[in-house]
Motif scaffolding. Structure first.
Motif, PDB file in Angstrom:
ATOM      1  N   LEU A 109     -19.405 -23.258  41.350  1.00 20.19           N
ATOM      2  CA  LEU A 109     -18.316 -22.674  40.557  1.00 20.19           C
ATOM      3  C   LEU A 109     -18.568 -21.171  40.371  1.00 20.19           C
TER       4      LEU A 109
ATOM      5  N   ALA B 270      -8.260 -24.745  35.719  1.00 24.52           N
ATOM      6  CA  ALA B 270      -8.666 -23.932  34.564  1.00 24.52           C
ATOM      7  C   ALA B 270      -9.170 -22.564  35.022  1.00 24.52           C
TER       8      ALA B 270
ATOM      9  N   LEU C 239     -16.279 -15.716  24.991  1.00 24.09           N
ATOM     10  CA  LEU C 239     -17.358 -16.575  25.474  1.00 24.09           C
ATOM     11  C   LEU C 239     -18.276 -16.986  24.332  1.00 24.09           C
TER      12      LEU C 239
ATOM     13  N   PRO D 111     -12.235 -18.901  23.221  1.00 20.06           N
ATOM     14  CA  PRO D 111     -10.996 -18.124  23.223  1.00 20.06           C
ATOM     15  C   PRO D 111      -9.993 -18.601  22.176  1.00 20.06           C
TER      16      PRO D 111
ATOM     17  N   GLN E  71     -24.097 -30.183  37.305  1.00 15.97           N
ATOM     18  CA  GLN E  71     -23.345 -31.147  36.513  1.00 15.97           C
ATOM     19  C   GLN E  71     -22.696 -32.178  37.432  1.00 15.97           C
TER      20      GLN E  71
ATOM     21  N   ILE F  92     -18.601 -23.853  31.134  1.00 19.54           N
ATOM     22  CA  ILE F  92     -18.824 -24.015  32.576  1.00 19.54           C
ATOM     23  C   ILE F  92     -18.176 -22.854  33.356  1.00 19.54           C
ATOM     24  N   LEU F  93     -17.168 -22.221  32.783  1.00 24.55           N
ATOM     25  CA  LEU F  93     -16.482 -21.109  33.461  1.00 24.55           C
ATOM     26  C   LEU F  93     -17.137 -19.756  33.213  1.00 24.55           C
TER      27      LEU F  93
ATOM     28  N   GLN G  53      -9.447 -23.394  28.508  1.00 30.16           N
ATOM     29  CA  GLN G  53     -10.238 -24.205  27.581  1.00 30.16           C
ATOM     30  C   GLN G  53      -9.526 -25.520  27.248  1.00 30.16           C
TER      31      GLN G  53
ATOM     32  N   PRO H 265     -22.949 -22.676  38.063  1.00 26.89           N
ATOM     33  CA  PRO H 265     -22.750 -24.110  37.828  1.00 26.89           C
ATOM     34  C   PRO H 265     -22.506 -24.809  39.171  1.00 26.89           C
TER      35      PRO H 265
ATOM     36  N   PHE I  56     -15.829 -25.331  27.907  1.00 32.14           N
ATOM     37  CA  PHE I  56     -15.362 -24.036  28.416  1.00 32.14           C
ATOM     38  C   PHE I  56     -16.505 -23.225  29.042  1.00 32.14           C
TER      39      PHE I  56
ATOM     40  N   ALA J 155      -8.178 -18.893  33.747  1.00 30.14           N
ATOM     41  CA  ALA J 155      -9.186 -18.039  33.101  1.00 30.14           C
ATOM     42  C   ALA J 155      -9.539 -16.817  33.941  1.00 30.14           C
ATOM     43  N   CYS J 156      -9.454 -16.947  35.258  1.00 25.32           N
ATOM     44  CA  CYS J 156      -9.900 -15.843  36.125  1.00 25.32           C
ATOM     45  C   CYS J 156      -8.733 -15.173  36.843  1.00 25.32           C
TER      46      CYS J 156
ATOM     47  N   ASN K 124     -27.952 -25.211  36.174  1.00 30.18           N
ATOM     48  CA  ASN K 124     -26.728 -25.795  35.635  1.00 30.18           C
ATOM     49  C   ASN K 124     -26.062 -26.688  36.686  1.00 30.18           C
TER      50      ASN K 124
END
Lengths: 253, 253
Positions: free
Chosen positions: A108, A162, A203, A207, A149, B190-191, B178, A123, B188, A166-167, A147
């Motif tokens: 990720l 997501a 962070l 948020p 998962q 993880i991002l 999120q 991650p 969240f 977010a990005c 990390n």
């Protein structure tokens, strides 16, 4: 120690091939393009081929690191092998790989060929229906990252979507800001400290708890001023109205 | 060395009063609330009052650090004084201050009472029609920050609106992410590495050059997958469609 084949010669293939070398043997590179396959193979001292038939059958892992829309077709052409066949995509289901020991090994993070990756912080999302393969992918991940998962395909789809919000979408909001500043002969860099603070806070406290601005305050006077400023910017006005409304609809009381 | 009065007792007032003390004299605090005015006055060893009539007339700067919608009314109640009367707002015009030596001293950063501000990095936007006052505000700014810019009211409005896009709206995009992650029982955090990389890249090469994701790639297959995932999320789907369209409308060829 795993014996590994990398299927693909792009950024992700390069990054993984080089990262795995420290503790494992990268023995084979498959690529459509002979030149590119040879370059990567040379860099990690592996054999290479442009033919699926040349792929050795007895390795532990065949990692498919190619663009999303090619994965299903390429996986279908990989011969029956003894090891795990895993792809590295955020948005492609596990089930497109027909092999018994199918898996996913999804980093990720944005990977480019040039930039050195700090793998410890990336991650790594691993998935497999095959218990032993899941264990092997988890261990391989742990060799790179702190990390790792276990994430199923449904969760991976959620992460991928997501990440777009977010990005990709955050970046576009910054691009809109840049456009507005340019029109007033201002440089985007003036916002740098404020953006850094915003992201740090999001962070830190989440948020949902970090939202500020006129919309969440219900400051109609400022919202109206902003709408007036955007009256000749139909695209930005539409975004302004929709996102402000969404902030108001989701605000915590 | 300037002799300064601070009009207001909120976060911005506290931060400036304490920051100015190093090189200047903060001599007076005006506040509506006596308790709050006293607290700030004590912290910087100044006099205070809740009455506009008690404001000394012979100071060099009267800095109005209060909420945007109060500035015009408060400025109108400040008596005739010899020094500069300036506010600290991003969205309020210079012209709401009736005094001859009117000005703006706008810090482009989130200021909270608790957090120590690294003033050197905070862009300070100064404005005045009065040449001597502009010079004095610029010098005062330079005592705090390495980034003092002379910005007129029109530019300041653009900055304020741009900050809403770059910060408030980016934060909301992260909040949407999120929400999607929560539904899949994912955190969240993880991002985090991907968000940090995204922002770093946007600030390095400019967000216009940093755009990634399915919309800018024209990857209709992924866009369609994402829309399907959002079919029960009307609000998020509307944002997804509008922002993806906007990314496509503005992409560089």
């Amino acid at each position: 120690m795993m014996r590994i084949a990398i299927i693909g010669t792009g950024n992700v293939a390069w990054q993984f091939a080089n990262a795995f070398r420290e503790k494992h043997n990268v023995e084979f590179i498959y690529g459509r393009n002979a030149k590119k396959a040879e370059q990567l193979a040379q860099s990690v001292e592996a054999a290479f081929s442009t033919s699926f038939n040349q792929i050795p059958r007895d390795l532990d892992l065949y990692l498919i690191a190619i663009s999303d829309d090619q994965i299903e077709s390429v996986a279908g052409q990989i011969p029956e092998v003894s090891g795990i066949v895993a792809h590295t995509s955020g948005s492609v289901d596990l089930t497109v790989i027909p092999h018994e020991k199918s898996g996913v090994f999804y980093p990720l993070q944005t990977l480019s060929k040039e930039k050195v990756v700090d793998w410890k912080k990336v991650p790594l999302c691993v998935e497999s229906q095959h218990a032993e393969s899941l264990k092997a992918l988890t261990e391989l991940g742990s060799d790179l990252s702190k990390n790792v998962q276990q994430i199923d395909s449904q969760q991976r789809r959620a992460i991928h979507l997501a990440a777009v919000f977010a990005c990709n979408f955050s970046n576009h909001m910054m691009a809109n800001a840049q456009e507005l500043l340019r029109e007033s002969e201002l440089d985007f860099s003036i916002l740098k400290p404020l953006i850094e603070e915003t992201v740090e806070k999001a962070l830190e406290v989440g948020p949902d708890n970090a939202q500020t601005g006129p919309a969440v305050r219900g400051d109609e006077k400022t919202l109206e001023k902003h709408r007036n400023l955007l009256e000749n910017h139909a695209r930005l006005l539409e975004i302004y109205n929709l996102v402000s409304q969404s902030i108001q609809d989701t605000r915590h009381e």
